[in-house]
Write a protein that holds these residues in place. Structure first.
Motif, PDB file in Angstrom:
ATOM      1  N   ILE A  64      56.120 -12.849   2.408  1.00 40.03           N
ATOM      2  CA  ILE A  64      55.304 -13.534   1.398  1.00 40.03           C
ATOM      3  C   ILE A  64      55.752 -14.968   1.161  1.00 40.03           C
ATOM      4  N   GLY A  65      56.876 -15.368   1.736  1.00 41.01           N
ATOM      5  CA  GLY A  65      57.358 -16.726   1.547  1.00 41.01           C
ATOM      6  C   GLY A  65      58.746 -16.740   0.938  1.00 41.01           C
ATOM      7  N   ARG A  66      59.678 -17.395   1.611  1.00 34.79           N
ATOM      8  CA  ARG A  66      61.067 -17.393   1.149  1.00 34.79           C
ATOM      9  C   ARG A  66      61.246 -18.214  -0.125  1.00 34.79           C
ATOM     10  N   ARG A  67      60.508 -19.323  -0.224  1.00 39.16           N
ATOM     11  CA  ARG A  67      60.624 -20.125  -1.437  1.00 39.16           C
ATOM     12  C   ARG A  67      60.106 -19.350  -2.637  1.00 39.16           C
ATOM     13  N   ARG A  68      59.048 -18.594  -2.459  1.00 45.72           N
ATOM     14  CA  ARG A  68      58.482 -17.822  -3.563  1.00 45.72           C
ATOM     15  C   ARG A  68      59.488 -16.793  -4.077  1.00 45.72           C
ATOM     16  N   LEU A  94      61.694 -27.744  -1.904  1.00 43.43           N
ATOM     17  CA  LEU A  94      61.972 -26.699  -0.920  1.00 43.43           C
ATOM     18  C   LEU A  94      60.756 -26.437  -0.052  1.00 43.43           C
ATOM     19  N   PRO A  95      60.942 -26.331   1.264  1.00 44.65           N
ATOM     20  CA  PRO A  95      59.813 -25.997   2.134  1.00 44.65           C
ATOM     21  C   PRO A  95      59.479 -24.517   2.038  1.00 44.65           C
ATOM     22  N   GLU A  96      58.210 -24.194   2.170  1.00 45.55           N
ATOM     23  CA  GLU A  96      57.797 -22.799   2.222  1.00 45.55           C
ATOM     24  C   GLU A  96      57.693 -22.365   3.668  1.00 45.55           C
ATOM     25  N   SER A  97      58.138 -21.184   3.964  1.00 48.21           N
ATOM     26  CA  SER A  97      58.028 -20.644   5.318  1.00 48.21           C
ATOM     27  C   SER A  97      57.993 -19.142   5.210  1.00 48.21           C
ATOM     28  N   PRO A 141      51.005  -4.712   7.279  1.00 46.92           N
ATOM     29  CA  PRO A 141      51.482  -4.645   5.887  1.00 46.92           C
ATOM     30  C   PRO A 141      53.004  -4.580   5.817  1.00 46.92           C
ATOM     31  N   TRP A 142      53.516  -5.008   4.674  1.00 47.61           N
ATOM     32  CA  TRP A 142      54.947  -4.892   4.417  1.00 47.61           C
ATOM     33  C   TRP A 142      55.285  -3.427   4.210  1.00 47.61           C
TER      34      TRP A 142
END
Length: 533
Positions: free
Chosen positions: A71-75, A184-187, A194-195
């Motif tokens: 879902i995104g490391r920054r999130r 911070l970059p989102e990646s 699905p997870w």
């Protein structure tokens, strides 16, 4: 379009994030007597106040590390910030032990979000291996600073304010970090599907069961067999289920095939062995300094500072050492140096030898950080960028498992070797004195006279002998780690300029390419700091 941010600015934010977690891991230690006097927790409650944070953090690392990939490391990192801040405020003003235990558990969940996210963002934002090695060195040096500053800062706050103030130190750092989120970059991973929530839950509960059982096994008093083996067996069964499930899935949370890579599996094994050999020694060292040498808590902390400063120096010099020595020689040398330092500590007896102790601590800190630096860097380098979150979670979980196993193993060795015997002591008092050196001192004070003096001398002598046996076992484990390091790559392979440019361009995209191998088309082996043919 979002303006690119310098990678070193991103690293600054990541290091501040790590500083919060490192501080919180050690700042509580000096506040335990004060909060015990205020909240009056029972023995089990006090145990959970101390252990809730590492237990929850260790169990959730894989869950949140892989969630960040999806879902995104920054999130996930920002969510960890918010949870950590709220839990810190709750812990600071906890009215009773139950609320404090819950707050510590929430802090562990926040830490489990922050730790793998910092490493995975670092892996993504530093595609060039030389720059990434330097970044990891700074990252690890900050961790050493946090671990060293925690007890000192906590002691100052408890002395001048109240025990809850040790948790409030997180809030000013949060006030700085939360507004910095746009930097911070989102990646995220490009994996489809699905997870795997059932798999993530199985991994979390499996790690929780194993770590809990190991911690109970390493406790000071013999626990009930069911409280050790039941969670251990249940945890191991859940982890086996998790691995088998990941092998069958088209889009697994963690690609367990990474462990088929000899360098990756050896790096993870080196992390476990390093912590297995050394974490238990920290507890023994503190007891030795305070109970055998009679140093105050402040002087004990000062005696341990050279270890931390040496670890910081090794972290800052790590990238250059890795470039010159290569992973295999660097990690093996770190294990060997640490083993020599541990063997040097066997010369310590019942009398203080400050220069010997300081020298051994410096060698131990430098060797340990050298080992962990080389192992972590190799592990991340052998991981595709889109699997960075899962790999970071594996590394941190291995660290926690090794630490727990070290406390259990070395604590058991110490307990078996420590058996004070003195004449004129009843069997009941003799058995109680054999549980710990602190209890032996209490009994000796109660007895007084010649029996008390004899028991005190016998307990000190037995503790030092037990410490020597424990140090020898630790040194043997470290030699085993040096042998395991022989499976690591011999040289540090760095991308050539052309491939590095391609990787840098790919790293700036939101979704990294699914085939990281194409970014490694041109590599050059670096030996002794110079490109080989």
């Amino acid at each position: 379009m979002r303006r690119p941010v310098s990678r070193w600015t991103v690293l600054t934010v990541l290091c501040l994030s790590l500083l919060i977690v490192a501080l919180d891991a050690t700042v509580l230690h000096v506040a335990v007597p004060a909060l015990t006097e205020d909240l009056r927790p029972g023995d089990q409650q006090l145990l959970w106040i101390v252990d809730a944070y590492p237990l929850v953090a260790a169990s959730l690392l894989i869950l949140f590390g892989t969630l960040g990939d999806r879902i995104g490391r920054r999130r996930v990192l920002l969510t960890g910030y918010a949870l950590f801040g709220a839990a810190s405020a709750l812990a600071a003003f906890a009215p009773d032990a139950h609320v404090l235990i819950g707050a510590r558990a929430l802090l562990g969940a926040g830490g489990a979000m922050i730790m793998p996210a910092t490493l995975s963002i670092l892996r993504q934002d530093f595609p060039d291996r030389r720059e990434r090695a330097m970044a990891i060195g700074l990252w690890s040096a900050v961790a050493a600073v946090g671990a060293a500053v925690g007890p000192v800062l906590g002691g100052f706050l408890v002395e001048h304010f109240w025990w809850g103030s040790v948790f409030l130190v997180n809030l000013p750092l949060m006030a700085v970090l939360l507004p910095a989120w746009p930097l911070l970059p989102e990646s995220r991973s490009d994996a489809e599907g699905p997870w795997d929530l059932p798999g993530a839950a199985a991994a979390a509960l499996g790690v929780l069961g194993c770590v809990f059982g190991i911690k109970r096994l390493g406790g000071g008093t013999p626990p009930a067999a069911g409280s050790v083996w039941l969670p251990l067996l249940a945890g191991a069964a859940l982890l086996v289920f998790f691995v088998r499930r990941q092998r069958r899935r088209a889009h697994p949370l963690i690609d367990v095939r990474m462990f088929g890579n000899a360098a990756f599996s050896a790096a993870v094994g080196c992390i476990v062995l390093a912590m297995l050999a050394l974490v238990g020694l920290e507890l023994i060292a503190v007891q030795y300094l305070q109970l055998v040498l009679g140093l105050s808590p402040l002087r004990t902390g000062l005696r341990l500072l050279p270890l931390t400063f040496a670890a910081m120096a090794a972290g800052l010099a790590g990238s250059r050492m890795l470039l010159r020595l290569g992973p295999r020689r660097m990690v093996a040398a770190g294990f060997t140096l640490t083993a020599l330092a541990v063997l040097g500590l066997t010369a310590m007896g019942q009398h203080d030898r400050p220069w010997l102790l300081t020298t051994a601590f410096v060698l131990l800190g430098f060797g340990l950080e050298t080992t962990l630096f080389g192992a972590y860097e190799t592990m991340l380098n052998e991981t595709p960028a889109h699997r960075a979150g899962g790999a970071a979670a594996i590394g941190e979980t291995s660290y926690q498992l090794g630490a727990g196993m070290g406390i259990a193993l070395l604590g058991s060795v110490m307990n078996a070797a420590y058996a004070p015997h003195a004449t004129g002591i009843s069997p009941r008092d003799s058995a109680a004195a054999g549980r710990s050196l602190g209890e032996a001192y209490d009994i000796a004070e109660r007895l007084g006279g010649a029996p008390g003096s004899a028991l005190r001398h016998a307990a000190r002598h037995s503790f030092v002998q037990g410490m020597h046996v424990t140090l020898l076992v630790s040194a043997a484990l470290l030699v085993g780690g040096a042998c395991a390091a022989l499976r690591l790559p011999r040289v540090m392979e760095c991308e050539a300029a052309g491939a590095g440019a391609v990787a840098k361009a790919a790293a700036q995209t939101v979704r990294p390419a699914s085939d990281p191998a194409r970014h490694r088309t041109a590599t050059v082996a670096v030996r002794s700091g110079r490109a080989g043919d």
